[in-house]
Design an enzyme around this catalytic site. Structure first.
Site, PDB file in Angstrom:
ATOM      1  N   GLU A   1       1.607  -0.087  -4.907  1.00 20.94           N
ATOM      2  CA  GLU A   1       0.723   1.042  -5.176  1.00 20.94           C
ATOM      3  C   GLU A   1       1.576   2.293  -4.995  1.00 20.94           C
ATOM      4  O   GLU A   1       2.001   2.603  -3.888  1.00 20.94           O
ATOM      5  CB  GLU A   1      -0.465   1.084  -4.220  1.00 20.94           C
TER       6      GLU A   1
ATOM      7  N   ASP B   1       0.817  -1.207   0.000  1.00 22.10           N
ATOM      8  CA  ASP B   1       0.000   0.000   0.000  1.00 22.10           C
ATOM      9  C   ASP B   1       0.859   1.269   0.000  1.00 22.10           C
ATOM     10  O   ASP B   1       1.812   1.385   0.774  1.00 22.10           O
ATOM     11  CB  ASP B   1      -0.904  -0.013   1.238  1.00 22.10           C
TER      12      ASP B   1
END
Length: 426
Positions: A130, A93
């Site tokens: 990401e 993330d």
């Protein structure tokens, strides 16, 4: 590992069951923040540092006093999931929030370790980042250049933004530099629309260009999508794409990204245009909960959304997000599911439609509402137009969202939607 879901043993059983069905399992890991409530690691060591600030507060300590132990903890956690539990990959993330000024960036250390674990486990292990940085170095092998991070893939937000703004016609907030067919064409052929030029949303130059002929990465190194948990869940009411655009626009966007050179990713329920929303929901304590409710309302003002967001703390908000599985066989939902199945089937059956070479992707702007994308002997025609559009040349209609006309090699689309043509040879 949450005990409500059965704990560690249940996770292992889930992975084994998925593998038995030929499915890989990728875990979403959030190393960049732990949340302000219920996170107690700071009681046990210097897991955070005020040297770096993130949207969630102090950054994870990767380069300050005591960082060696923090890094060991994170690396050990990754090994546990990939080697001991048997997962096939990790989705990392918001890696741009992993600020690390040490000699070896944490991502490079993790990549090097993962390559070794892959050999040890005797199977491929994948790292997917990401990243908001728009830097191709993210997916370049460690050692090929100083900034190379060694990730196997990264999410391609610019492809999402280009698809969403063009077919969904939203151009506020971080969509402000998108919405034109030119940005859509660039995203499909070069991934990053912001590749060193000015980003009006950020107020500065951003990114670096993708080399379509790079020996280190290709189209499959970039994950393309029309919807994901953030892009839907961070909308005011969690409305899905077809709910604010339309089924024809979703069908057109899906044809482009599912048949592009990238690795496609679907959001749960997208394939049948699920009617249930996916609003942000939470179960926080009485101190933090009200702040989340008011804070999200302020955030939406910047995007120009006027809908009143549902209370994330309310049980009915959570319940509203549950998929209605019976929809898959009903009306327009069944039609969308059949369309997605057709597109995925075409990609699987024809190597030209899964070819990762970005340099071979040709996109033509037919008019302000219509583009075509050539993939070997196939032409994908997609439009957001509200009326008939004449597009390109072909010898056979392979698939179409709506009934189309092909006369004397010229295709006519009746309106918003898409078709796949076989091009003449020679």
């Amino acid at each position: 590992m949450h005990q409500v879901y059965g704990g560690p043993e249940a996770l292992v059983r889930f992975v084994d069951a998925a593998h038995a069905r030929g499915l890989a399992v990728v875990l979403d890991v959030v190393h960049n923040h732990l949340g302000p409530e219920g996170a107690y690691v700071s009681k046990f060591g210097p897991y955070f540092t005020a040297r770096h600030q993130t949207p969630w507060g102090d950054g994870i300590n990767l380069d300050d006093t005591g960082s060696a132990e923090v890094r060991d903890y994170l690396i050990g956690s990754a090994r546990h999931f990939l080697v001991d539990v048997g997962l096939d990959g990790l989705r990392l993330d918001a890696v741009h929030a992993l600020v690390d000024a040490s000699e070896t960036h944490f991502l490079r250390e993790l990549s090097t370790a993962t390559r070794a674990w892959s050999v040890e486990a005797g199977r491929p292990l994948t790292l997917i980042a990401e990243s908001d940085l728009n830097q191709p170095a993210m997916v370049m092998p460690v050692g090929t250049e100083p900034e190379a991070c060694g990730m196997d893939a990264q999410w391609a937000d610019d492809i999402h933004h280009a698809l969403h703004a063009f077919f969904g016609r939203e151009t506020t907030g971080y969509y402000s530099d998108f919405g034109d067919a030119r940005e859509l064409a660039k995203a499909l052929t070069r991934v990053f629309v912001h590749d060193g030029g000015f980003s009006s949303f950020r107020g500065t130059d951003w990114g670096a260009p993708v080399d379509p002929d790079s020996p280190y990465y290709d189209g499959h190194s970039f994950v393309a999508f029309l919807q994901d948990h953030d892009q839907v869940g961070n909308r005011a009411v969690g409305d899905r794409f077809a709910q604010h655009a339309g089924p024809g626009d979703q069908a057109a966007a899906a044809a482009l990204y599912l048949l592009a050179a990238n690795t496609p990713m679907l959001f749960m329920g997208e394939e049948w245009a699920a009617s249930s929303p996916f609003p942000f929901f939470s179960e926080l304590g009485p101190e933090l909960g009200p702040h989340v409710t008011t804070g999200r309302a302020r955030e939406f003002a910047a995007m120009g959304w006027v809908e009143a967001p549902p209370d994330p703390q309310a049980r009915e908000t959570f319940d509203s997000a549950k998929l209605l599985w019976q929809e898959r066989g009903e009306g327009e939902h069944a039609r969308m599911l059949a369309w997605y199945s057709t597109l995925i089937g075409l990609r699987r059956a024809h190597r030209e439609l899964r070819d990762p070479r970005l340099g071979d992707v040709e996109v033509e702007i037919v008019d302000p509402d219509t583009v075509t994308m050539r993939r070997g002997p196939y032409l994908v025609a997609a439009t957001r137009a509200g009326s008939r559009v004449r597009v390109g040349h072909g010898t056979e209609v392979v698939a179409a969202w709506d009934p189309v006309q092909l006369e004397d090699g010229v295709l006519t689309l009746p309106g918003a939607g898409a078709a796949v043509l076989l091009l003449p040879t020679g």
